[in-house]
Design a protein around this motif. Structure first.
Motif, PDB file in Angstrom:
ATOM      1  N   ASN A   1       0.824  -1.202   0.000  1.00 27.14           N
ATOM      2  CA  ASN A   1       0.000   0.000   0.000  1.00 27.14           C
ATOM      3  C   ASN A   1       0.862   1.257   0.000  1.00 27.14           C
ATOM      4  OD1 ASN A   1      -1.791   2.001   2.096  1.00 27.14           O
ATOM      5  ND2 ASN A   1      -2.785   1.167   0.302  1.00 27.14           N
TER       6      ASN A   1
ATOM      7  N   LEU B   1       0.708   0.759  -4.144  1.00 26.97           N
ATOM      8  CA  LEU B   1      -0.716   0.900  -4.441  1.00 26.97           C
ATOM      9  C   LEU B   1      -1.420   1.778  -3.402  1.00 26.97           C
ATOM     10  CD1 LEU B   1      -1.139  -2.917  -5.057  1.00 26.97           C
ATOM     11  CD2 LEU B   1      -1.217  -1.198  -6.857  1.00 26.97           C
TER      12      LEU B   1
ATOM     13  N   THR C   1      -5.263   1.871  -3.411  1.00 26.94           N
ATOM     14  CA  THR C   1      -5.990   0.620  -3.181  1.00 26.94           C
ATOM     15  C   THR C   1      -6.192   0.405  -1.685  1.00 26.94           C
ATOM     16  OG1 THR C   1      -4.946  -0.276  -5.149  1.00 26.94           O
ATOM     17  CG2 THR C   1      -5.937  -1.856  -3.654  1.00 26.94           C
ATOM     18  N   SER C   2      -7.382  -0.057  -1.361  1.00 24.36           N
ATOM     19  CA  SER C   2      -7.674  -0.300   0.056  1.00 24.36           C
ATOM     20  C   SER C   2      -6.761  -1.396   0.600  1.00 24.36           C
ATOM     21  CB  SER C   2      -9.135  -0.724   0.192  1.00 24.36           C
ATOM     22  OG  SER C   2      -9.313  -1.405   1.390  1.00 24.36           O
TER      23      SER C   2
ATOM     24  N   PHE D   1      -8.218  -4.918   0.560  1.00 24.72           N
ATOM     25  CA  PHE D   1      -8.115  -5.696  -0.686  1.00 24.72           C
ATOM     26  C   PHE D   1      -6.738  -6.326  -0.803  1.00 24.72           C
ATOM     27  CE2 PHE D   1     -11.675  -2.958  -1.949  1.00 24.72           C
ATOM     28  CZ  PHE D   1     -12.568  -3.960  -2.301  1.00 24.72           C
ATOM     29  N   LEU D   2      -5.743  -5.579  -0.383  1.00 23.86           N
ATOM     30  CA  LEU D   2      -4.376  -6.118  -0.445  1.00 23.86           C
ATOM     31  C   LEU D   2      -4.238  -7.318   0.486  1.00 23.86           C
ATOM     32  CD1 LEU D   2      -2.392  -2.764  -0.534  1.00 23.86           C
ATOM     33  CD2 LEU D   2      -2.765  -4.337  -2.416  1.00 23.86           C
TER      34      LEU D   2
ATOM     35  N   ALA E   1      -6.621  -9.339   1.259  1.00 27.37           N
ATOM     36  CA  ALA E   1      -7.340 -10.443   0.604  1.00 27.37           C
ATOM     37  C   ALA E   1      -6.469 -11.092  -0.467  1.00 27.37           C
ATOM     38  CB  ALA E   1      -8.634  -9.925  -0.007  1.00 27.37           C
ATOM     39  N   ILE E   2      -5.754 -10.256  -1.215  1.00 29.88           N
ATOM     40  CA  ILE E   2      -4.892 -10.790  -2.284  1.00 29.88           C
ATOM     41  C   ILE E   2      -3.757 -11.616  -1.680  1.00 29.88           C
ATOM     42  CG2 ILE E   2      -3.280 -10.147  -4.127  1.00 29.88           C
ATOM     43  CD1 ILE E   2      -5.046  -7.648  -4.517  1.00 29.88           C
TER      44      ILE E   2
ATOM     45  N   LEU F   1     -13.742 -14.043  -3.438  1.00 32.20           N
ATOM     46  CA  LEU F   1     -12.606 -13.139  -3.183  1.00 32.20           C
ATOM     47  C   LEU F   1     -12.028 -12.600  -4.490  1.00 32.20           C
ATOM     48  CD1 LEU F   1     -10.776 -15.005  -0.284  1.00 32.20           C
ATOM     49  CD2 LEU F   1     -11.824 -12.762  -0.157  1.00 32.20           C
TER      50      LEU F   1
ATOM     51  N   VAL G   1     -14.324 -10.017  -5.931  1.00 39.07           N
ATOM     52  CA  VAL G   1     -14.229  -8.763  -5.175  1.00 39.07           C
ATOM     53  C   VAL G   1     -13.032  -7.950  -5.656  1.00 39.07           C
ATOM     54  CG1 VAL G   1     -13.637  -7.845  -2.905  1.00 39.07           C
ATOM     55  CG2 VAL G   1     -15.459  -9.518  -3.114  1.00 39.07           C
ATOM     56  N   ILE G   2     -11.904  -8.657  -5.829  1.00 41.63           N
ATOM     57  CA  ILE G   2     -10.684  -7.976  -6.264  1.00 41.63           C
ATOM     58  C   ILE G   2     -10.832  -7.462  -7.691  1.00 41.63           C
ATOM     59  CG2 ILE G   2      -8.243  -8.350  -6.807  1.00 41.63           C
ATOM     60  CD1 ILE G   2      -8.484 -10.485  -4.411  1.00 41.63           C
TER      61      ILE G   2
ATOM     62  N   GLY H   1     -10.956  -3.893  -6.497  1.00 42.87           N
ATOM     63  CA  GLY H   1      -9.623  -3.731  -5.941  1.00 42.87           C
ATOM     64  C   GLY H   1      -8.653  -3.080  -6.904  1.00 42.87           C
ATOM     65  N   LEU H   2      -7.411  -2.959  -6.450  1.00 42.88           N
ATOM     66  CA  LEU H   2      -6.315  -2.455  -7.268  1.00 42.88           C
ATOM     67  C   LEU H   2      -6.655  -1.170  -8.009  1.00 42.88           C
ATOM     68  CD1 LEU H   2      -5.065  -5.865  -8.650  1.00 42.88           C
ATOM     69  CD2 LEU H   2      -4.136  -4.585  -6.759  1.00 42.88           C
ATOM     70  N   ASN H   3      -7.044  -0.174  -7.254  1.00 48.42           N
ATOM     71  CA  ASN H   3      -7.428   1.099  -7.869  1.00 48.42           C
ATOM     72  C   ASN H   3      -6.270   1.791  -8.570  1.00 48.42           C
ATOM     73  OD1 ASN H   3      -9.991   0.751  -7.020  1.00 48.42           O
ATOM     74  ND2 ASN H   3      -9.780   2.007  -5.182  1.00 48.42           N
ATOM     75  N   ASN H   4      -5.061   1.342  -8.301  1.00 49.84           N
ATOM     76  CA  ASN H   4      -3.915   1.977  -8.939  1.00 49.84           C
ATOM     77  C   ASN H   4      -3.680   1.492 -10.354  1.00 49.84           C
ATOM     78  OD1 ASN H   4      -3.245   2.243  -5.900  1.00 49.84           O
ATOM     79  ND2 ASN H   4      -1.957   3.717  -6.969  1.00 49.84           N
TER      80      ASN H   4
ATOM     81  N   ASN I   1       5.083   7.731  -3.915  1.00 51.76           N
ATOM     82  CA  ASN I   1       5.578   6.366  -4.070  1.00 51.76           C
ATOM     83  C   ASN I   1       5.929   6.002  -5.499  1.00 51.76           C
ATOM     84  OD1 ASN I   1       3.009   5.741  -5.317  1.00 51.76           O
ATOM     85  ND2 ASN I   1       2.227   5.968  -3.267  1.00 51.76           N
TER      86      ASN I   1
END
Lengths: 368, 357
Positions: free
Chosen positions: A112, A116, A119-120, A123-124, A126-127, B9, B12-13, B17-20, B116
């Motif tokens: 994060n 990322l 990104t929440s 979610f990370l 969960a991955i 899961l 969901v992703i 997820g992964l908004n970047n 970042n």
């Protein structure tokens, strides 16, 4: 009950458990805490810490060699009886769940913060948990083999990383020598020794009788122990040489910031994202052993195939409740991680060790 | 059951997820950023975005500018003009106005230190005598690759250096040393690299002269190559420095004294009509003249740093801190420091000639 595939566990792969798990507890946790305390004298701490952690290593090796059961849980039940054995196992379980929570959040926090930010973190998490659900459904020999492969990849990437940041080394970053108080050095050594207990304790996942080439076991364990501590020393030293004591203190993951300086002969640059995989691989290895441990501690019923999912969901929610944000997480690791590991992992192991010693002395006296 | 949970899961992703995640075609790749402070204390950000649609115009980009309450705010407001979000990972240059360098340097850099995406491997400039906005626009109009310009100046002139933001921050964080940063200006619509700006703490204090910038880089071991000229007219000796190494050590007997030992390799590039270099004695004489010239320049620079600039950009304090010398903790230690400079020049060749024509 010994698993059918246990014959396939070789001592080299088994001893690599230490190597793979070591980075996971130091990136963003151990290194961060040590740098905060001892700054540019942290590399001394690694040397002294490694020497002191030898005692813990030999304690764990003694338990492995004298364990006539399958793993530490069975051993505790066998030598302490049902009640006290189960109590010790429960304390160990709490320790492993706590470490799993910390490693999971730390890993998610790393991705994060460094890659990322939009990104929440949930979610990370969960991955990260998804492949762990899969790998923990496998048996121990498969996990160890996977770990061994990841270790070789990690070593390759580590060597490449050193070559890439070599040009950035500044020897003056190590000065002034021994500029910290003995109290700070003591705290850092305590952190090093305590955190290195976690990878060593992962060895208790199996006993000597489950290893195929037992004649090489002690030698391989010792070699891996020395090699791992040497690598950790290098990581600390290189980070210092590249960033310097004051610059290190700015960042949560200084090792990764040092990796960002990677430049191999002006040809290969900006591959820190690829090289940072070694951090993920080591966390993944440690987490897979922690999952295996946690599953093993639970009653072996028909539902055991679903345990990995249940643990994942449990860890997911537990981390969400415990670590509401990164600041809370950093506070927790700064204030409590040493005590958590000391009380829930190191203490039960030492109790087991002394009980084994007593029993051995007792049986020797009877034989005489 | 397990399959369903895994599938859930994954879904969901995949869905949220992964908004970047961003496609390359969705990126506005930033080449350079200039930041100014407006009169009402807001940040004005001007950026050059690489024009990926025009493959022929290599160094030409599209200019965007916006004003906001913070650096990030002003940079984000650019999406009102540009359909793509700024991507800073490939950024080469950051230009800050003199006003920011003097008053808001630390706060302004905060965004870039935290960001970042980038590796902080870009080059930082202070806009000297113009605004960052003007400088950025000139760079784009003149199709100048400022990184190459900086590289040439640092490599062959030595009045600037190739320190990236990371290098500057590393120096800044060290105790007992202040930073000096490259500057650029507009000279008759042409962009040029200028002498360096020196700081005291996080605030810019002024500019070094061109020659002082060279000496500064010599003392900081950042000098690859430069030209040194000693004496005048028919006695003139011109030499090209091709290697230099400066060693700073604390004097063992006097606790407030710093010794400089400068080793230089040089080639003779030109001489006045009265200068004859035929034997080793004459070579030694030339070396001595050049050594004295550099020694004088270094001593003058050190005196100016101590008494006029009052900012420890050379790093006396850092040396004392590293060697645990308590003199570093004394008030105004800089002005009380005594120095001794030793220069050794080794003439490598005389330009391929053996006698005067």
């Amino acid at each position: 009950m010994v698993e059918k595939d246990s014959e396939k566990i070789y001592s080299l792969g088994y001893s690599f458990i230490i190597l793979s798990s070591f980075f996971a507890v130091f990136l963003g946790i151990g290194s961060y805490l040590m740098f905060k305390n001892t700054r540019n004298d942290t590399y001394w701490v690694c040397i002294i810490g490694a020497l002191i952690s030898t005692i813990i290593f030999f304690i764990i090796r003694y338990i492995i060699n004298n364990n006539d059961y399958d793993d530490i849980y069975e051993l505790n039940k066998g030598i302490f009886g049902k009640f006290f054995g189960k109590l010790l196992n429960f304390i160990l379980l709490v320790g492993f769940i706590s470490v799993a929570c910390i490693i999971l959040f730390n890993n998610a926090n790393f991705f994060n913060a460094e890659y990322l930010p939009d990104t929440s973190i949930n979610f990370l998490k969960a991955i990260i948990l998804l492949p762990l659900v899969y790998i923990s459904s496998k048996n121990l020999s498969s996990i160890i083999k996977m770990n061994q492969v990841l270790c070789f990849i990690n070593i390759g990437m580590f060597v490449l990383s050193i070559l890439g940041v070599f040009a950035e080394f500044d020897l003056t970053n190590l000065e002034p020598f021994l500029n910290v108080s003995t109290g700070e050095i003591f705290r850092s050594i305590l952190i090093y020794v305590t955190l290195s207990t976690v990878p060593f304790s992962m060895l208790l996942v199996a006993s000597r009788k489950r290893i195929k080439d037992t004649e090489r076991l002690n030698g391989n364990l010792l070699k891996t122990f020395v090699f791992t501590n040497f690598l950790q020393f290098l990581v600390i030293l290189i980070t210092l040489l590249v960033l310097g004591e004051k610059f290190i203190s700015v960042f949560r993951f200084p090792e990764h910031i040092a990796l960002k300086q990677f430049n191999l002969f002006n040809i290969l640059q900006r591959i820190e994202n690829f090289l940072a995989l070694q951090f993920y691989f080591s966390s993944f290895s440690l987490m897979s052993f922690l999952f295996y441990y946690i599953i093993k501690a639970m009653p072996q019923t028909k539902l055991k195939n679903y345990y990995s999912i249940a643990i994942s969901v449990f860890l997911y929610f537990l981390t969400s409740v415990l670590f509401t944000n990164t600041i809370v997480f950093v506070e927790v690791i700064e204030k409590y991680i040493v005590y958590i590991i000391l009380i829930t992992i190191l203490l039960p192991i030492i109790i087991t060790f002394f009980r084994l010693l007593m029993l051995k002395k007792y049986s020797n006296n009877i034989n005489k | 059951m397990r399959k369903y949970i895994i599938a859930l899961l994954v879904l969901v992703i995949l869905f949220d997820g992964l908004n970047n995640l961003r496609e390359v075609t969705d990126l506005a790749i930033v080449k350079a950023i200039g930041i100014d402070m407006t009169e009402d204390g807001q940040y004005k950000t001007t950026v050059i975005v690489i024009d990926t649609s025009n493959k022929e115009a290599q160094n030409e980009g599209i200019i965007y500018e916006a004003i906001g309450e913070s650096v990030h705010d002003s940079a984000r407001k650019i999406v009102n003009e540009s359909p793509k979000k700024l991507y800073l990972a490939q950024m080469e240059t950051l230009i800050l106005s003199e006003d920011i360098a003097k008053n808001n340097f630390e706060d302004t850099l905060g965004f870039f230190i935290r960001d970042n995406e980038g590796s902080n491997a870009f080059y930082l400039f202070i806009a000297n005598g113009c605004t960052s906005d003007e400088l950025i626009k000139s760079i784009n109009e003149e199709k100048i690759n400022i990184k190459s310009l900086l590289n040439s100046s640092a490599r062959y002139r030595g009045n600037c250096n190739m320190d990236s933001l990371n290098d500057i921050l590393k120096t800044k964080m060290k105790p007992g040393i202040n930073i000096a940063i490259n500057t650029a200006s507009i000279d008759d619509t042409k962009v040029k690299i200028n002498s360096m700006a020196y700081f005291d703490g996080w605030n810019m204090r002024g500019y070094l002269t061109d020659d002082e910038s060279i000496i500064y880089n010599l003392l900081r071991n950042n000098l690859d190559n430069t030209i040194v000229v000693a004496e005048q007219k028919e006695n003139r000796i011109g030499a090209e420095i091709i290697y230099s190494k400066t060693e700073m050590t604390l004097d063992k007997e006097q606790n407030n004294k710093v010794n400089f030992n400068i080793k230089i390799k040089a080639n003779i590039s030109e001489t006045g009509s009265d200068v004859i270099i035929k034997d080793s004695e004459q070579i030694q004489n030339v070396e001595y003249i050049l050594e004295e010239k550099i020694k004088t320049d270094v001593n003058e620079f050190i005196e100016k740093v101590k008494n006029e600039y009052g900012s420890d950009i050379i790093g006396f304090g850092n040396l004392m801190y590293r060697k645990k010398d308590d003199f570093f903790y004394e008030d105004n230690y800089l002005s009380k420091i005594d120095t001794s400079v030793n220069v050794e020049i080794d003439i490598q060749n005389q330009g391929g000639v053996t006698k005067k024509w």
